[in-house]
Design a protein around this motif. Structure first.
Motif, PDB file in Angstrom:
ATOM      1  N   MET A 211       0.825  -1.203   0.000  1.00  0.00           N
ATOM      2  CA  MET A 211       0.000   0.000   0.000  1.00  0.00           C
ATOM      3  C   MET A 211       0.866   1.262   0.000  1.00  0.00           C
ATOM      4  SD  MET A 211      -3.351  -0.172  -0.021  1.00  0.00           S
ATOM      5  CE  MET A 211      -4.659  -1.396   0.138  1.00  0.00           C
ATOM      6  N   ALA A 212       1.960   1.229   0.747  1.00  0.00           N
ATOM      7  CA  ALA A 212       2.843   2.395   0.805  1.00  0.00           C
ATOM      8  C   ALA A 212       3.444   2.701  -0.561  1.00  0.00           C
ATOM      9  CB  ALA A 212       3.958   2.153   1.820  1.00  0.00           C
ATOM     10  N   LYS A 213       3.654   1.672  -1.365  1.00  0.00           N
ATOM     11  CA  LYS A 213       4.289   1.859  -2.668  1.00  0.00           C
ATOM     12  C   LYS A 213       3.287   2.107  -3.793  1.00  0.00           C
ATOM     13  CE  LYS A 213       7.843  -0.093  -5.689  1.00  0.00           C
ATOM     14  NZ  LYS A 213       8.894  -1.130  -5.813  1.00  0.00           N
ATOM     15  N   PHE A 214       2.171   1.382  -3.773  1.00  0.00           N
ATOM     16  CA  PHE A 214       1.239   1.433  -4.909  1.00  0.00           C
ATOM     17  C   PHE A 214      -0.128   2.032  -4.580  1.00  0.00           C
ATOM     18  CE2 PHE A 214       4.038  -2.168  -6.027  1.00  0.00           C
ATOM     19  CZ  PHE A 214       4.493  -1.731  -7.261  1.00  0.00           C
ATOM     20  N   GLY A 215      -0.442   2.160  -3.318  1.00  0.00           N
ATOM     21  CA  GLY A 215      -1.786   2.595  -2.964  1.00  0.00           C
ATOM     22  C   GLY A 215      -2.015   4.076  -3.199  1.00  0.00           C
ATOM     23  N   ASN A 216      -3.252   4.407  -3.575  1.00  0.00           N
ATOM     24  CA  ASN A 216      -3.668   5.806  -3.638  1.00  0.00           C
ATOM     25  C   ASN A 216      -4.599   6.079  -2.457  1.00  0.00           C
ATOM     26  OD1 ASN A 216      -6.287   4.819  -4.361  1.00  0.00           O
ATOM     27  ND2 ASN A 216      -5.627   4.718  -6.507  1.00  0.00           N
ATOM     28  N   GLU A 217      -5.031   7.300  -2.323  1.00  0.00           N
ATOM     29  CA  GLU A 217      -5.843   7.670  -1.165  1.00  0.00           C
ATOM     30  C   GLU A 217      -7.121   6.851  -1.082  1.00  0.00           C
ATOM     31  OE1 GLU A 217      -8.015  11.616   0.807  1.00  0.00           O
ATOM     32  OE2 GLU A 217      -6.699  11.830  -0.940  1.00  0.00           O
ATOM     33  N   LYS A 218      -7.780   6.639  -2.223  1.00  0.00           N
ATOM     34  CA  LYS A 218      -9.025   5.886  -2.239  1.00  0.00           C
ATOM     35  C   LYS A 218      -8.783   4.431  -1.818  1.00  0.00           C
ATOM     36  CE  LYS A 218     -12.814   4.483  -5.296  1.00  0.00           C
ATOM     37  NZ  LYS A 218     -13.359   4.532  -6.675  1.00  0.00           N
ATOM     38  N   MET A 219      -7.708   3.843  -2.340  1.00  0.00           N
ATOM     39  CA  MET A 219      -7.398   2.457  -2.035  1.00  0.00           C
ATOM     40  C   MET A 219      -7.037   2.286  -0.561  1.00  0.00           C
ATOM     41  SD  MET A 219      -4.426   0.064  -3.723  1.00  0.00           S
ATOM     42  CE  MET A 219      -4.844   0.662  -5.372  1.00  0.00           C
ATOM     43  N   ARG A 220      -6.233   3.211  -0.060  1.00  0.00           N
ATOM     44  CA  ARG A 220      -5.831   3.117   1.351  1.00  0.00           C
ATOM     45  C   ARG A 220      -7.043   3.286   2.273  1.00  0.00           C
ATOM     46  NH1 ARG A 220      -1.518   6.690  -0.407  1.00  0.00           N
ATOM     47  NH2 ARG A 220       0.347   5.445  -0.852  1.00  0.00           N
ATOM     48  N   LYS A 221      -7.938   4.190   1.909  1.00  0.00           N
ATOM     49  CA  LYS A 221      -9.134   4.406   2.714  1.00  0.00           C
ATOM     50  C   LYS A 221     -10.016   3.160   2.730  1.00  0.00           C
ATOM     51  CE  LYS A 221     -13.038   7.637   3.247  1.00  0.00           C
ATOM     52  NZ  LYS A 221     -14.149   6.669   3.162  1.00  0.00           N
ATOM     53  N   ALA A 222     -10.180   2.548   1.554  1.00  0.00           N
ATOM     54  CA  ALA A 222     -11.013   1.349   1.457  1.00  0.00           C
ATOM     55  C   ALA A 222     -10.406   0.207   2.268  1.00  0.00           C
ATOM     56  CB  ALA A 222     -11.176   0.939   0.000  1.00  0.00           C
ATOM     57  N   TYR A 223      -9.088   0.069   2.186  1.00  0.00           N
ATOM     58  CA  TYR A 223      -8.454  -1.026   2.910  1.00  0.00           C
ATOM     59  C   TYR A 223      -8.472  -0.763   4.417  1.00  0.00           C
ATOM     60  CZ  TYR A 223      -5.429  -4.974   3.843  1.00  0.00           C
ATOM     61  OH  TYR A 223      -4.937  -6.171   4.296  1.00  0.00           O
ATOM     62  N   ALA A 224      -8.291   0.500   4.802  1.00  0.00           N
ATOM     63  CA  ALA A 224      -8.346   0.839   6.232  1.00  0.00           C
ATOM     64  C   ALA A 224      -9.734   0.527   6.799  1.00  0.00           C
ATOM     65  CB  ALA A 224      -7.998   2.310   6.435  1.00  0.00           C
ATOM     66  N   GLU A 225     -10.766   0.820   6.018  1.00  0.00           N
ATOM     67  CA  GLU A 225     -12.124   0.512   6.461  1.00  0.00           C
ATOM     68  C   GLU A 225     -12.323  -0.994   6.568  1.00  0.00           C
ATOM     69  OE1 GLU A 225     -14.561   2.448   3.614  1.00  0.00           O
ATOM     70  OE2 GLU A 225     -14.413   4.431   4.566  1.00  0.00           O
ATOM     71  N   TYR A 226     -11.808  -1.727   5.580  1.00  0.00           N
ATOM     72  CA  TYR A 226     -11.899  -3.189   5.605  1.00  0.00           C
ATOM     73  C   TYR A 226     -11.183  -3.735   6.837  1.00  0.00           C
ATOM     74  CZ  TYR A 226     -10.433  -7.964   4.730  1.00  0.00           C
ATOM     75  OH  TYR A 226     -10.167  -9.300   4.876  1.00  0.00           O
ATOM     76  N   GLU A 227      -9.961  -3.249   7.094  1.00  0.00           N
ATOM     77  CA  GLU A 227      -9.188  -3.716   8.241  1.00  0.00           C
ATOM     78  C   GLU A 227      -9.880  -3.368   9.559  1.00  0.00           C
ATOM     79  OE1 GLU A 227      -6.090  -5.407   9.027  1.00  0.00           O
ATOM     80  OE2 GLU A 227      -6.795  -6.222   7.127  1.00  0.00           O
ATOM     81  N   GLY A 228     -10.475  -2.185   9.611  1.00  0.00           N
ATOM     82  CA  GLY A 228     -11.189  -1.789  10.817  1.00  0.00           C
ATOM     83  C   GLY A 228     -12.343  -2.721  11.118  1.00  0.00           C
TER      84      GLY A 228
END
Length: 362
Positions: A211-228
């Motif tokens: 995520m740090a290398k390839f993720g964009n804001e939308k992707m990171r937000k979606a994954y953070a929500e999934y992880e939460g």
């Protein structure tokens, strides 16, 4: 053809090992694996085919990117696994049967050639899985049948990308590939808790870096929500498991324990509905409640999560994935009870200097 002979050899070994009673199970397993591999074709062929839709092509191209990252950044095997794709035209690749006693969270184990003893029994047919589950219930086991989107053959075969998970969000797709490849790095027969916790630790650390290398804001937000949501759900299950463990340890009659067990599971359902509201109605875990709740639902939680804190601490200490894998292999070579003790100590930050030295690989 080589794959076919490998499967026939494995089936023959299984027959010699377990005899006729289990032969039918191994035949279905060998047939299912061969059918899966027969469907797989190189990803580049799918990408070059004008009849393949853009959505699938985009996902397959993403897998190539994830696969390259896994080898170059996570030191995961750079082999032919996840370089082919198979369209299975079904929701899951197989269905796992998990069973526990009525008043225990300790899962029943099944032992196989190569993989050793594991806490589940997999079927390529849902009907066959349900039929076996019915047999176990007649023997008064608590049983869960759960669909599985992917699994690892531990490098014995070149595992393909499957239609059962190809359309996952990119972060989840990366997580799954990292997890399954991790099983090819370190695996000790007969210790599912060690194996799965190790793979979960690799997947989590891998996705963070990806995520740090390839993720964009939308992707990171979606994954953070999934992880939460995943962490919320896991916390709920761990709470329920602890209540069940306390219940089964009580010095009361089995009837009293069964009564309290039913109350705990009813409470779990109620608390899950409250959790869904806090998620805005997200229903991704509803399938977990598709069958009547039982101890078997909670058995796998320990398998996948108990030693993750220990492995994450080990990775932090070793700093590189190469060193981390070497340290994990050294742990795998220990007696099972000592292996578990050291991982538990790492996870709680109580590893002594002497203990740490015994698994230091630098």
């Amino acid at each position: 053809m080589k794959r076919k002979w490998q499967l026939l050899a494995l089936g023959g070994m299984a027959a010699l090992t377990v005899g006729c009673a289990q032969l039918g199970y191994f035949v279905q397993a060998a047939h299912g694996q061969f059918s899966l591999l027969s469907e797989a074709r190189p990803i580049d062929e799918w990408l070059a085919n004008p009849a393949v839709g853009d959505k699938l092509k985009d996902k397959l191209a993403k897998v190539k990117e994830i696969r390259k990252f896994a080898a170059q950044e996570l030191a995961l095997p750079d082999n032919d696994s996840y370089t082919t794709y198979a369209d299975l035209k079904r929701q899951y690749v197989l269905w796992n049967v998990v069973a526990t006693p009525e008043l225990s969270l300790e899962p029943r184990q099944w032992c196989f050639p190569v993989a050793g003893c594991v806490n589940y029994r997999g079927y390529y047919s849902k009907d066959e899985a349900q039929a076996y589950a019915k047999e176990l219930r007649r023997e008064h086991f608590d049983v869960q049948v759960g669909g599985v989107p992917a699994y690892s053959t531990l490098g014995f075969f070149s595992d393909p990308v499957l239609s059962t998970f190809i359309h996952y969000p990119d972060g989840e797709l990366a997580r799954l590939v990292f997890h399954e490849l991790a099983h090819q790095v370190v695996y000790t027969a007969g210790d599912s808790r060690f194996n799965e916790s190790f793979a979960v630790a690799v997947e989590e650390a891998g996705v963070e870096r990806w995520m740090a290398k390839f993720g964009n804001e939308k992707m990171r937000k979606a994954y953070a929500e999934y992880e939460g949501r995943k962490q919320d759900f896991l916390a709920l299950l761990l709470k329920c498991r602890k209540e069940l463990e306390d219940n089964y340890a009580r010095d009361v009659s089995d009837a009293e324990k069964k009564k309290r067990k039913a109350e705990i599971f009813a409470q779990l359902k109620d608390e899950y509905q409250t959790l869904k509201v806090s998620w805005g109605g997200y229903s991704g875990y509803d399938r977990w409640f598709a069958e009547p709740l039982s101890n078997a639902h909670l058995a796998a939680i320990a398998t996948y999560h108990d030693f993750v804190p220990g492995f994450r601490a080990l990775l932090l200490r070793e700093k590189t994935f190469e060193n981390f894998y070497a340290a994990a292999r050294q742990l795998a070579g220990l007696d099972k009870s000592e292996r578990h003790r050291q991982l538990a100590s790492l996870g709680t930050g109580t590893m002594t200097a002497g203990n740490a030295q015994s698994i230091d690989t630098r």
